[in-house]
Design an enzyme around this catalytic site. Structure first.
Site, PDB file in Angstrom:
ATOM      1  N   TYR A 138      -3.634   3.729  -0.980  1.00 51.88           N
ATOM      2  CA  TYR A 138      -2.581   3.425  -1.956  1.00 51.88           C
ATOM      3  C   TYR A 138      -2.094   4.721  -2.607  1.00 51.88           C
ATOM      4  O   TYR A 138      -0.890   4.965  -2.721  1.00 51.88           O
ATOM      5  CB  TYR A 138      -3.132   2.457  -3.007  1.00 51.88           C
ATOM      6  N   ALA A 141      -0.233   6.900   0.067  1.00 52.37           N
ATOM      7  CA  ALA A 141       1.059   6.309   0.441  1.00 52.37           C
ATOM      8  C   ALA A 141       2.091   6.504  -0.675  1.00 52.37           C
ATOM      9  O   ALA A 141       3.253   6.825  -0.413  1.00 52.37           O
ATOM     10  CB  ALA A 141       0.898   4.827   0.761  1.00 52.37           C
ATOM     11  N   LYS A 142       1.666   6.334  -1.925  1.00 49.36           N
ATOM     12  CA  LYS A 142       2.609   6.501  -3.038  1.00 49.36           C
ATOM     13  C   LYS A 142       3.047   7.956  -3.152  1.00 49.36           C
ATOM     14  O   LYS A 142       4.228   8.237  -3.405  1.00 49.36           O
ATOM     15  CB  LYS A 142       1.988   6.020  -4.358  1.00 49.36           C
TER      16      LYS A 142
HETATM   17  N1  LIG Z   1       1.223  -4.500 -10.311  1.00 48.18           N
HETATM   18  C1  LIG Z   1       1.131  -3.366 -10.957  1.00 48.18           C
HETATM   19  O1  LIG Z   1       0.549  -3.299 -12.054  1.00 48.18           O
HETATM   20  C2  LIG Z   1       1.777  -2.117 -10.391  1.00 48.18           C
HETATM   21  C3  LIG Z   1       1.639  -0.904 -11.074  1.00 48.18           C
HETATM   22  C4  LIG Z   1       2.291   0.218 -10.586  1.00 48.18           C
HETATM   23  C5  LIG Z   1       3.056   0.139  -9.437  1.00 48.18           C
HETATM   24  N2  LIG Z   1       3.151  -1.043  -8.786  1.00 48.18           N
HETATM   25  C6  LIG Z   1       3.999  -1.106  -7.585  1.00 48.18           C
HETATM   26  O2  LIG Z   1       5.056  -1.996  -7.875  1.00 48.18           O
HETATM   27  C7  LIG Z   1       5.464  -2.663  -6.661  1.00 48.18           C
HETATM   28  C8  LIG Z   1       5.382  -4.158  -6.869  1.00 48.18           C
HETATM   29  O3  LIG Z   1       4.046  -4.473  -7.191  1.00 48.18           O
HETATM   30  P1  LIG Z   1       3.637  -5.972  -7.522  1.00 48.18           P
HETATM   31  O4  LIG Z   1       2.265  -5.929  -8.109  1.00 48.18           O
HETATM   32  O5  LIG Z   1       4.732  -6.626  -8.274  1.00 48.18           O
HETATM   33  O6  LIG Z   1       3.536  -6.535  -6.046  1.00 48.18           O
HETATM   34  P2  LIG Z   1       3.094  -7.986  -5.492  1.00 48.18           P
HETATM   35  O7  LIG Z   1       3.186  -8.992  -6.598  1.00 48.18           O
HETATM   36  O8  LIG Z   1       1.835  -7.841  -4.769  1.00 48.18           O
HETATM   37  O9  LIG Z   1       4.265  -8.259  -4.460  1.00 48.18           O
HETATM   38  C9  LIG Z   1       4.296  -7.507  -3.280  1.00 48.18           C
HETATM   39  C10 LIG Z   1       5.592  -7.818  -2.583  1.00 48.18           C
HETATM   40  O10 LIG Z   1       5.550  -7.125  -1.320  1.00 48.18           O
HETATM   41  C11 LIG Z   1       5.962  -8.028  -0.310  1.00 48.18           C
HETATM   42  N3  LIG Z   1       5.376  -7.648   0.963  1.00 48.18           N
HETATM   43  C12 LIG Z   1       4.071  -7.440   1.251  1.00 48.18           C
HETATM   44  N4  LIG Z   1       3.944  -7.112   2.548  1.00 48.18           N
HETATM   45  C13 LIG Z   1       5.202  -7.094   3.063  1.00 48.18           C
HETATM   46  C14 LIG Z   1       5.723  -6.820   4.351  1.00 48.18           C
HETATM   47  N5  LIG Z   1       4.950  -6.497   5.357  1.00 48.18           N
HETATM   48  N6  LIG Z   1       7.064  -6.897   4.511  1.00 48.18           N
HETATM   49  C15 LIG Z   1       7.880  -7.202   3.477  1.00 48.18           C
HETATM   50  N7  LIG Z   1       7.441  -7.485   2.243  1.00 48.18           N
HETATM   51  C16 LIG Z   1       6.113  -7.428   2.051  1.00 48.18           C
HETATM   52  C17 LIG Z   1       5.468  -9.388  -0.807  1.00 48.18           C
HETATM   53  O11 LIG Z   1       6.244 -10.413  -0.251  1.00 48.18           O
HETATM   54  P3  LIG Z   1       5.675 -11.456   0.812  1.00 48.18           P
HETATM   55  O12 LIG Z   1       4.287 -11.797   0.414  1.00 48.18           O
HETATM   56  O13 LIG Z   1       6.634 -12.567   0.742  1.00 48.18           O
HETATM   57  O14 LIG Z   1       5.768 -10.695   2.062  1.00 48.18           O
HETATM   58  C18 LIG Z   1       5.759  -9.301  -2.301  1.00 48.18           C
HETATM   59  O15 LIG Z   1       7.089  -9.666  -2.580  1.00 48.18           O
HETATM   60  C19 LIG Z   1       4.539  -2.146  -5.561  1.00 48.18           C
HETATM   61  O16 LIG Z   1       5.159  -1.067  -4.916  1.00 48.18           O
HETATM   62  C20 LIG Z   1       3.324  -1.660  -6.348  1.00 48.18           C
HETATM   63  O17 LIG Z   1       2.627  -0.651  -5.653  1.00 48.18           O
HETATM   64  C21 LIG Z   1       2.540  -2.167  -9.218  1.00 48.18           C
END
Ligand SMILES: NC(=O)c1ccc[n+]([C@@H]2O[C@H](COP(=O)([O-])OP(=O)(O)OC[C@H]3O[C@@H](n4cnc5c(N)ncnc54)[C@H](OP(=O)(O)O)[C@@H]3O)[C@@H](O)[C@H]2O)c1
Length: 246
Positions: A138, A141-142
């Site tokens: 992770y 990749a970021k």
């Molecule tokens: N959550 C946090 O606290 C946090 C903090 C910092 C940064 N981030 C970043 O913010 C972004 C969103 O995070 P989140 O926690 O909101 O994510 P999440 O709820 O886990 O959602 C992930 C999304 O990615 C999609 N996805 C996964 N595999 C895929 C694939 N192979 N092709 C296309 N879509 C795919 C999923 O859709 P499907 O399941 O429908 O495919 C879902 O819409 C990410 O980049 C994460 O690294 C998150």
């Protein structure tokens, strides 16, 4: 009205962005492996596409299909992250880096011929800092995504396409509200340790994405904007002393 393509718009931050854009009446295409669970509440300006996105050809076909049926894009936003049970090293690289690169390459001819063309990629503070909870893949990749942002910003500038990233700290999203609201001690720690006095939300990050897609950011490219309430500015030892009142 602008046309946004959100990759990973089915849950979490991507769905938060989808909700905000849909409220404003923007045209939104959502790409993921599934469709949002609340798909029925959105207006007809929102359309969802499911794709396994495994091969370069299928990605090119899907992007071409979206742009020919819904019109060319103004903004392309990447919110996806690896969520599966396979090898996290390979999976994260495929879903974060390879998928992003392939979609950008397939989309270059599918942008509107207008000012305000924008790509935003969601990174994380863990491109630069190290977390105990997330795997090495992770973090790497970021970090790779942020360099990809700078590379494309330089190479796509002549087409008027701006490329930027947002780097949020951990945020509260619909799916994690329950977890955080039942962890009072953790929330108190955030209140004491984050300069802006609280944990971030998906809406905080989504608003910065919208800003980067807007004409207000017309001369901003290649940048990563931290959305962390200032947390990364504070030295951890100093934070520990403050939390303990020492
Ligand atoms: N959550 C946090 O606290 C946090 C903090 C910092 C940064 N981030 C970043 O913010 C972004 C969103 O995070 P989140 O926690 O909101 O994510 P999440 O709820 O886990 O959602 C992930 C999304 O990615 C999609 N996805 C996964 N595999 C895929 C694939 N192979 N092709 C296309 N879509 C795919 C999923 O859709 P499907 O399941 O429908 O495919 C879902 O819409 C990410 O980049 C994460 O690294 C998150």
């Amino acid at each position: 009205l602008a046309h946004f393509l959100i990759v990973g718009g089915t849950r979490g931050l991507g769905r938060e962005l989808l909700k905000s854009l849909a409220r404003k009446g923007e045209s939104v295409s959502v790409l993921g492996r599934s469709i949002p669970r609340d798909v029925d509440v959105y207006p007809s300006s929102v359309k969802c596409w499911t794709q396994t996105l495994e091969s370069e050809d299928s990605i090119r076909e899907t992007i071409a299909e979206i742009s020919s049926t819904r019109g060319k894009f103004d903004s392309l936003v990447f919110c996806q992250r690896y969520r599966a049970d396979g090898d996290p090293w390979l999976g994260e690289f495929d879903v974060s880096l390879t998928l992003t690169k392939r979609i950008i390459d397939a989309s270059i001819g599918c942008f509107q011929d207008s000012v305000g063309k924008s790509i935003v990629i969601v990174s994380s503070v863990f491109a630069n800092f190290v977390d105990y909870g997330q795997p090495l893949s992770y973090h790497v990749a970021k970090a790779g995504l942020e360099q990809l942002v700078r590379y494309y910003a330089v190479h796509l500038g002549h087409l008027g396409i701006r490329v930027n990233a947002v780097a949020p700290s951990a945020f509260i999203k619909d799916e994690s509200k329950q977890f955080y609201s039942s962890n009072g001690e953790l929330m108190e720690f955030y209140a004491k340790s984050v300069p802006l006095g609280r944990m971030g939300t998906a809406a905080d990050a989504s608003q910065v994405i919208e800003f980067l897609c807007s004409a207000s950011a017309a001369f901003v490219t290649g940048q990563t904007i931290y959305v962390d309430g200032g947390a990364s500015l504070v030295w951890p030892e100093s934070m520990a002393r403050k939390a303990k009142g020492i």
